[in-house]
Motif scaffolding. Structure first.
Motif, PDB file in Angstrom:
ATOM      1  N   ILE A 105      10.812   6.633  -4.490  1.00 55.95           N
ATOM      2  CA  ILE A 105      10.953   6.736  -5.944  1.00 55.95           C
ATOM      3  C   ILE A 105      12.241   6.040  -6.353  1.00 55.95           C
ATOM      4  O   ILE A 105      13.333   6.389  -5.898  1.00 55.95           O
ATOM      5  N   PHE A 106      12.121   5.036  -7.216  1.00 60.00           N
ATOM      6  CA  PHE A 106      13.293   4.314  -7.721  1.00 60.00           C
ATOM      7  C   PHE A 106      13.923   5.126  -8.853  1.00 60.00           C
ATOM      8  O   PHE A 106      13.278   5.397  -9.866  1.00 60.00           O
ATOM      9  N   PHE A 107      15.180   5.492  -8.641  1.00 59.11           N
ATOM     10  CA  PHE A 107      15.883   6.364  -9.586  1.00 59.11           C
ATOM     11  C   PHE A 107      17.020   5.642 -10.302  1.00 59.11           C
ATOM     12  O   PHE A 107      17.200   5.786 -11.508  1.00 59.11           O
ATOM     13  N   ASP A 108      17.789   4.878  -9.557  1.00 63.28           N
ATOM     14  CA  ASP A 108      18.971   4.207 -10.104  1.00 63.28           C
ATOM     15  C   ASP A 108      18.576   2.883 -10.753  1.00 63.28           C
ATOM     16  O   ASP A 108      18.301   1.902 -10.067  1.00 63.28           O
ATOM     17  N   LYS A 109      18.560   2.862 -12.079  1.00 62.57           N
ATOM     18  CA  LYS A 109      18.142   1.651 -12.797  1.00 62.57           C
ATOM     19  C   LYS A 109      19.157   0.521 -12.660  1.00 62.57           C
ATOM     20  O   LYS A 109      18.846  -0.633 -12.950  1.00 62.57           O
ATOM     21  N   ASP A 167       0.808  -1.214   0.000  1.00 60.01           N
ATOM     22  CA  ASP A 167       0.000   0.000   0.000  1.00 60.01           C
ATOM     23  C   ASP A 167       0.844   1.269   0.000  1.00 60.01           C
ATOM     24  O   ASP A 167       0.304   2.370  -0.080  1.00 60.01           O
ATOM     25  N   GLU A 168       2.143   1.124   0.118  1.00 57.99           N
ATOM     26  CA  GLU A 168       3.032   2.283   0.138  1.00 57.99           C
ATOM     27  C   GLU A 168       3.196   2.816  -1.282  1.00 57.99           C
ATOM     28  O   GLU A 168       3.457   2.053  -2.210  1.00 57.99           O
ATOM     29  N   PRO A 169       3.036   4.138  -1.497  1.00 60.76           N
ATOM     30  CA  PRO A 169       3.195   4.684  -2.850  1.00 60.76           C
ATOM     31  C   PRO A 169       4.638   4.552  -3.332  1.00 60.76           C
ATOM     32  O   PRO A 169       5.583   4.853  -2.603  1.00 60.76           O
ATOM     33  N   VAL A 170       4.770   4.088  -4.547  1.00 58.86           N
ATOM     34  CA  VAL A 170       6.085   3.860  -5.138  1.00 58.86           C
ATOM     35  C   VAL A 170       6.101   4.436  -6.551  1.00 58.86           C
ATOM     36  O   VAL A 170       5.140   4.295  -7.308  1.00 58.86           O
ATOM     37  N   GLY A 171       7.201   5.095  -6.885  1.00 59.77           N
ATOM     38  CA  GLY A 171       7.337   5.653  -8.228  1.00 59.77           C
ATOM     39  C   GLY A 171       8.599   5.164  -8.913  1.00 59.77           C
ATOM     40  O   GLY A 171       9.567   4.766  -8.260  1.00 59.77           O
ATOM     41  N   PHE A 172       8.574   5.178 -10.223  1.00 64.60           N
ATOM     42  CA  PHE A 172       9.740   4.846 -11.036  1.00 64.60           C
ATOM     43  C   PHE A 172      10.077   6.063 -11.891  1.00 64.60           C
ATOM     44  O   PHE A 172       9.203   6.629 -12.550  1.00 64.60           O
ATOM     45  N   TRP A 173      11.335   6.447 -11.868  1.00 64.53           N
ATOM     46  CA  TRP A 173      11.796   7.668 -12.521  1.00 64.53           C
ATOM     47  C   TRP A 173      12.485   7.271 -13.826  1.00 64.53           C
ATOM     48  O   TRP A 173      13.516   6.613 -13.816  1.00 64.53           O
ATOM     49  N   SER A 174      11.916   7.671 -14.951  1.00 65.86           N
ATOM     50  CA  SER A 174      12.490   7.320 -16.255  1.00 65.86           C
ATOM     51  C   SER A 174      13.192   8.548 -16.825  1.00 65.86           C
ATOM     52  O   SER A 174      12.553   9.592 -17.047  1.00 65.86           O
TER      53      SER A 174
END
Length: 374
Positions: free
Chosen positions: A45-49, A4-11
């Motif tokens: 937010i996931f930044f490092d691919k 339920d935790e908000p998660v984002g992916f940074w492209s």
């Protein structure tokens, strides 16, 4: 990580962040901090691919259709459109979100002006996808000092925007998932398969058509190369090369137009088929699927895997062909528009492969409840 935790992916492209001296990465931290102070909820937010956790969290959320608390921010620049990795990320995420009726979860940030977005009806499928989303214009803001009131206010508004998007998505998600995952009606699988049966063969026809037209265009290019060599032997100079180039342009007009038409048909066909295939993959996870439906879906998935494999074999050939077209375009300005058209159509095939690669991954990695004999 909590579902339920908000998660984002940074492209984004790493080179853009390097040019901006890390300003794009700092924007991630500013948005996360502003979101948390406004809502009291941590925003990851996931930044490092390159970080393995990016891929693990991506697969976890995509495969489980946990989309109501998952979003993607795309930092759009001219280099972004040239990055196959960025194109694949956005197309794949948008595909899943759209299949669940959650288009808003893709948030493009226009970070610097891009010619790909200037046309009302761009030829680039990714540009079309981005223009259809409620994007944020950061082209002037990126020139502001990060500590300026204007920049901080913009970050604040972006955090509000994310909060609103996630709130709306969480309200819509149960209904969307119930529709997408419903398998109580035994006709559900059959209806989905019936819809796909006619569409997949048309995609295969397009892929075969690309090969045929590519061979035809290639033969014209070989003719031009031979003619230019003969012209040079006669010392005809640039006038001789210009004559051959003009003749080549006339020869290529028809096959290039057919190639572009195939590209249009292919992109349109994938747009129709993709939500249905993703829905079938989710439906196929139902442990109570009947033996008959299990066998039917298995046969369908085999056809999907076969098409994805055949398409993948064509991609390197088409990309090499596109590179050759760029070299040919240097001969004469009369050829350049044709080669640009050709290159854009090839890009559609490459983008389409990203969609099919995701189908293949979900089928092959979906576990024992995803029927496939491979």
């Amino acid at each position: 990580m909590d579902r339920d935790e908000p998660v984002g992916f940074w492209s984004y492209t790493r080179r853009d962040d390097e040019i901006e001296r890390g300003k794009i990465k700092r924007l991630v931290d500013l948005i996360s901090d502003e979101f948390e102070i406004m809502t009291g909820r941590e925003l990851h937010i996931f930044f490092d691919k390159q970080d393995i956790s990016w891929g693990e969290e991506w697969r976890s959320r995509i495969d489980s259709a946990i989309m109501g608390t998952t979003f993607m921010i795309a930092i759009v620049t001219p280099r972004f459109f040239r990055s196959q990795e960025c194109r694949r990320e956005v197309i794949t995420f948008s595909s899943h979100a759209s299949s669940l009726g959650l288009d808003d979860l893709l948030l493009p940030i226009l970070y610097s002006g891009s010619p790909d977005l200037l046309d009302e009806s761009p030829d680039d499928e990714l540009a079309t996808l981005i223009k259809r989303r409620q994007h944020v214009d950061w082209t002037s803001l990126r020139l502001e000092d990060e500590g300026s009131p204007k920049y901080r206010q913009a970050v604040h508004e972006l955090a509000i925007r994310l909060s609103e998007i996630l709130e709306r998505a969480s309200e819509l998600e149960p209904t969307a998932q119930e529709e997408a995952l419903a398998v109580d009606d035994q006709a559900g699988i059959v209806e989905q398969l019936a819809e796909m049966e006619g569409a997949l063969p048309r995609l295969t026809e397009c892929l075969n058509g690309f090969g045929e037209v590519t061979a035809e265009i290639g033969s014209h290019m070989e003719w031009a190369t031979a003619e230019i060599n003969e012209s040079d032997k006669r010392n005809a100079g640039f006038a001789g090369r210009l004559r051959v180039s003009q003749q080549l342009a006339r020869r290529l007009q028809d096959p290039v137009e057919r190639f572009a038409q195939l590209g249009d048909q292919y992109a349109a066909g994938l747009a129709i088929v993709d939500p249905g295939v993703l829905t079938l993959i989710r439906m196929a996870r139902d442990p109570e699927l009947s033996d008959e439906d299990h066998a039917t879906v298995s046969e369908f998935f085999e056809a999907v895997l076969g098409m994805a494999s055949a398409s993948r074999d064509n991609v390197p050939v088409l990309m090499g062909f596109s590179s050759s077209a760029e070299e040919i375009a240097k001969f004469s300005k009369s050829i350049r528009p044709l080669m640009r058209t050709l290159k854009k159509s090839v890009q559609r095939v490459v983008d389409g492969q990203s969609v099919m690669d995701e189908w293949e991954r979900l089928i092959q990695e979906g576990g024992e409840n995803i029927p496939s004999s491979r």
